[in-house]
Design a protein around this motif. Sequence first.
Motif, mmCIF file in Angstrom:
data_model
loop_
_atom_site.group_PDB
_atom_site.id
_atom_site.type_symbol
_atom_site.label_atom_id
_atom_site.label_comp_id
_atom_site.label_asym_id
_atom_site.label_seq_id
_atom_site.Cartn_x
_atom_site.Cartn_y
_atom_site.Cartn_z
ATOM 1 N N LEU A 228 4.670 11.163 -20.141
ATOM 2 C CA LEU A 228 3.978 9.894 -20.337
ATOM 3 C C LEU A 228 3.165 9.507 -19.112
ATOM 4 N N CYS A 229 3.725 9.791 -17.916
ATOM 5 C CA CYS A 229 2.986 9.508 -16.678
ATOM 6 C C CYS A 229 1.715 10.336 -16.625
ATOM 7 N N ALA A 230 1.811 11.625 -16.979
ATOM 8 C CA ALA A 230 0.649 12.511 -16.942
ATOM 9 C C ALA A 230 -0.411 12.045 -17.930
ATOM 10 N N ALA A 231 0.052 11.495 -19.072
ATOM 11 C CA ALA A 231 -0.897 11.039 -20.089
ATOM 12 C C ALA A 231 -1.322 9.597 -19.849
ATOM 13 N N GLN A 232 -0.765 8.949 -18.798
ATOM 14 C CA GLN A 232 -1.018 7.546 -18.481
ATOM 15 C C GLN A 232 -0.782 6.646 -19.706
ATOM 16 N N ALA A 233 0.275 7.009 -20.462
ATOM 17 C CA ALA A 233 0.661 6.219 -21.625
ATOM 18 C C ALA A 233 1.718 5.203 -21.200
ATOM 19 N N ALA A 234 1.923 4.218 -22.045
ATOM 20 C CA ALA A 234 2.906 3.181 -21.723
ATOM 21 C C ALA A 234 4.309 3.761 -21.752
ATOM 22 N N VAL A 235 5.125 3.360 -20.787
ATOM 23 C CA VAL A 235 6.506 3.818 -20.681
ATOM 24 C C VAL A 235 7.416 2.593 -20.900
ATOM 25 N N GLN A 236 8.328 2.734 -21.850
ATOM 26 C CA GLN A 236 9.257 1.619 -22.131
ATOM 27 C C GLN A 236 10.672 2.050 -21.744
ATOM 28 N N LEU A 237 11.230 1.380 -20.765
ATOM 29 C CA LEU A 237 12.554 1.716 -20.260
ATOM 30 C C LEU A 237 13.560 0.644 -20.709
ATOM 31 N N ARG A 238 14.663 1.089 -21.333
ATOM 32 C CA ARG A 238 15.771 0.166 -21.606
ATOM 33 C C ARG A 238 16.755 0.311 -20.467
#
Length: 239
Positions: A228-238
């Motif tokens: 997700l970081c490489a794709a610069q997509a949103a990351v949702q952490l619980r």
Amino acid sequence: KAPGADAPPEEQKLELGPDEFMVTLAMHEGVKLGLDVDWKDGRTLYIKKVLDGVVATWNKDNKDKGIQTGDRVIAINGHFDDPKAMLNECKTQKRLQLLVRTTRDLAAGKAAKAAAAAAPEAKKAPDAEAMLERKLAQQPKTKPPPKVTPKPVEFIATLDMAGQSTLGIEVDWGDGRTLYVKGVFTGAVAEWNRQRPAEYAVAAGARILAVNGYADNPETMASLCRELCAAQAAVQLRV
């Protein structure tokens, strides 16, 4: 009490001076008054001596109003300034009300009597305190309530990776289920923390339970974070 020591309920209401007091005596047949007096001043009966009789009995029962040598009887049954009339009252009347003037300090005597009366009450206070302390000491000691471990706060951190190349966290998955945050460095997580209150910060010691809905497989969660970081997509952490 012996004859003559009882004071009747009714007494003449007189304004007494600070050195004056009233004595009320009941005379009975065969009982003497018991006073040796002198009336040379023509107005009062000067007490030369107290003998056996009604006055001596009165003195035993009324120590703060005792008639003593040196006192002066200034009135008997309302007769003032007339020693002969006063003596006649003593001989003829069964009830004698003597107004006596003394050189003694009556106020000091009253104060001492009040202090003596107050002494038992003053003693009761510390006794009551001591009794309360003993009772408290005898009561079973209650155990302190068990410490309650605060329930961990769980929240969702949604990270915008636009312009970010890394999350900026060091993790460990030794428990086999979560990503344990060992440290936070420069990156998307640090930017999230800067804009949030402390209770919603992803800090060292926190555990990431899921990444974009994936849980219970820390290796997969770590790999998904990298993608997700490489794709610069949103990351949702619980967390």
